[in-house]
Structure formats: structure tokens, C-alpha cells
Design an enzyme around this catalytic site. Structure first.
Site, PDB file in Angstrom:
ATOM      1  N   CYS A  89       0.642   2.580  -4.442  1.00 44.24           N
ATOM      2  CA  CYS A  89       1.630   1.969  -5.336  1.00 44.24           C
ATOM      3  C   CYS A  89       1.016   0.779  -6.072  1.00 44.24           C
ATOM      4  CB  CYS A  89       2.902   1.611  -4.570  1.00 44.24           C
ATOM      5  SG  CYS A  89       4.336   1.332  -5.649  1.00 44.24           S
ATOM      6  N   HIS A 197       4.346   6.896  -2.746  1.00 49.16           N
ATOM      7  CA  HIS A 197       4.196   6.360  -1.393  1.00 49.16           C
ATOM      8  C   HIS A 197       3.928   7.510  -0.425  1.00 49.16           C
ATOM      9  CE1 HIS A 197       5.428   2.131  -1.917  1.00 49.16           C
ATOM     10  NE2 HIS A 197       6.118   2.605  -2.948  1.00 49.16           N
ATOM     11  N   GLU A 199       3.382   7.362   2.660  1.00 49.62           N
ATOM     12  CA  GLU A 199       4.061   7.111   3.938  1.00 49.62           C
ATOM     13  C   GLU A 199       5.530   7.510   3.896  1.00 49.62           C
ATOM     14  OE1 GLU A 199       4.753   3.295   1.604  1.00 49.62           O
ATOM     15  OE2 GLU A 199       3.215   4.858   1.745  1.00 49.62           O
TER      16      GLU A 199
END
Length: 217
Positions: A89, A197, A199
Site C-alpha cells: 500500500c 493489501h 494480508e
């Protein structure tokens, strides 16, 4: 193997750590290899470095500058020791020459280009670009190995109002579509960055992280 997730007060570290630990276990690695650290010496000597980032470009840059020796440690690891490096990001955006969010702020300038506001060509599309979207590869990259992408592929999770526009088109590894193409992934040599992202991107994100942990550029 040690993987340093850089803590400079601007990253989604809890979620990132959990995702990297899970991916490490799935790769047959110990989750203890994943270290969240604000220590430049740990970053300098790490086998792999991850730079997360959320919020405004200037805030993230200032946060990085506030950790004495961290910028130099990142350069030592990624540029001089050529360790695999992943920006996430705003951590990806910091690789640019400049960020143009409200003010002009110098980036790390590892991959030439500017971070500019998203301007969709469809007035019905709101900024920020937020939520799940497809990712289309523009060239092959080891971090995308065995990942089903494109319109029928896996989706990634995005939250951003600005995008990285590299000076050299070859730096773009993948794009997403939101009223025109937006940079989703950049890379050169041992350095890569993703706007989404991983994650938070479930199957796509875990596979990409696993590929990063196995990557030998």
C-alpha cells in the site's frame, strides 16, 4: 531466514504479521522467522524486508524519517545487499520519486515515478477505490506464480485514493481497473510493491506472500 516487517508507526502490523506467519507455516517455515521491528540493525541484516503503510504519503514518510537510521537500513538491505523487498500500500508508494498528496513530498526514489490522485473516467465511481477488485498481470513475475488473475481470477482488497504512476511502463507488473487502469503492482530486480493489501486479500494474498517467502531474485 528472518523476515523483518518494519514498524514505523504507519503500518497495519497485526494483520500483516498474522498473514505472514500463516504463509510461513504453509511454506514449511517457522512463524518465528517473522519479526516486527523498529530496529534499523534488525532490518539491515534481515533476509527479507517488508514495508507496510497506511494513511497519507507525507505521514508515512515522516514516520519513516522519525526512526533514526531506518531509511539507511532499508537502502542497505534492499539496494546494497539486494534482499527481497516488499512494499505494501503506502509502503509501495514510498518507493516513488515523489508523493503529490496535498503537498509534494520526496519518496525513496527506488523506482522513478509519482504518486498521484486517482481520477476515474466514470463519474459514478467514487474515490477512494475501496473494496475487492480483480488484478491483471502485465508481465510475468515470481510473486504471481500459480495465481489465477484477470476477470475470472482471484480478487484483491484495495483501499486507496492515490496511485503510483511509474516513469517507466516496464515497472508495472500488474494493474486493476477502476474507471481506467490503476497500478496494482510494481517491481524491478529484488524490489516489488503492491497497492492492495495481501494480508486482507485471503487466498490471493496468502499465495503472494508465500511466493515472496520463497523468492530468490
Amino acid at each position: 531466514m528472518t523476515v523483518a516487517l518494519v514498524d514505523y508507526g504507519s503500518g497495519n502490523l497485526h494483520s500483516a504479521r498474522k498473514a505472514f506467519e500463516r504463509a510461513a507455516r504453509e511454506c514449511g517455515l517457522s512463524a518465528s522467522s517473522i519479526t516486527v521491528t523498529a530496529d534499523p540493525d534488525v532490518v539491515r541484516l534481515a533476509d527479507r524486508v517488508v514495508l507496510p503503510g497506511v494513511g497519507a504519503f507525507a505521514d508515512c514518510r515522516n514516520g519513516l524519517n522519525a526512526v533514526v537510521g531506518m531509511t539507511e537500513a532499508l537502502s542497505e538491505a534492499a539496494l546494497r545487499r539486494a534482499r527481497p523487498f516488499l512494499g505494501i500500500c503506502v509502503g509501495m508508494q514510498l518507493l516513488a520519486t515523489r508523493g503529490l498528496e496535498h503537498e509534494t513530498v520526496a519518496g525513496l526514489d527506488w523506482i522513478g515515478g509519482d504518486v498521484v490522485q486517482i481520477e476515474p473516467n466514470d463519474a459514478a465511481l467514487k474515490v477512494p477505490h475501496m473494496g475487492w477488485n480483480t488484478v491483471t498481470a502485465r508481465r510475468a513475475h515470481p510473486l504471481l506464480k500459480d495465481l489465477p488473475l484477470g476477470e475470472t481470477g482471484l480478487h484483491a482488497y484495495f483501499v486507496h485514493s492515490y496511485q503510483f504512476k511509474p516513469r517507466e511502463p516496464a515497472a508495472v507488473v500488474a494493474e486493476t481497473e477502476y474507471g481506467g487502469p490503476l497500478t496494482a503492482m510494481i517491481g524491478r530486480d529484488n524490489i516489488v510493491g503492491v497497492q492492495f493489501h495481501p494480508e486482507k486479500s485471503q487466498s490471493l494474498g496468502l499465495k503472494l506472500i508465500s511466493n515472496f517467502l520463497r523468492w530468490s531474485p
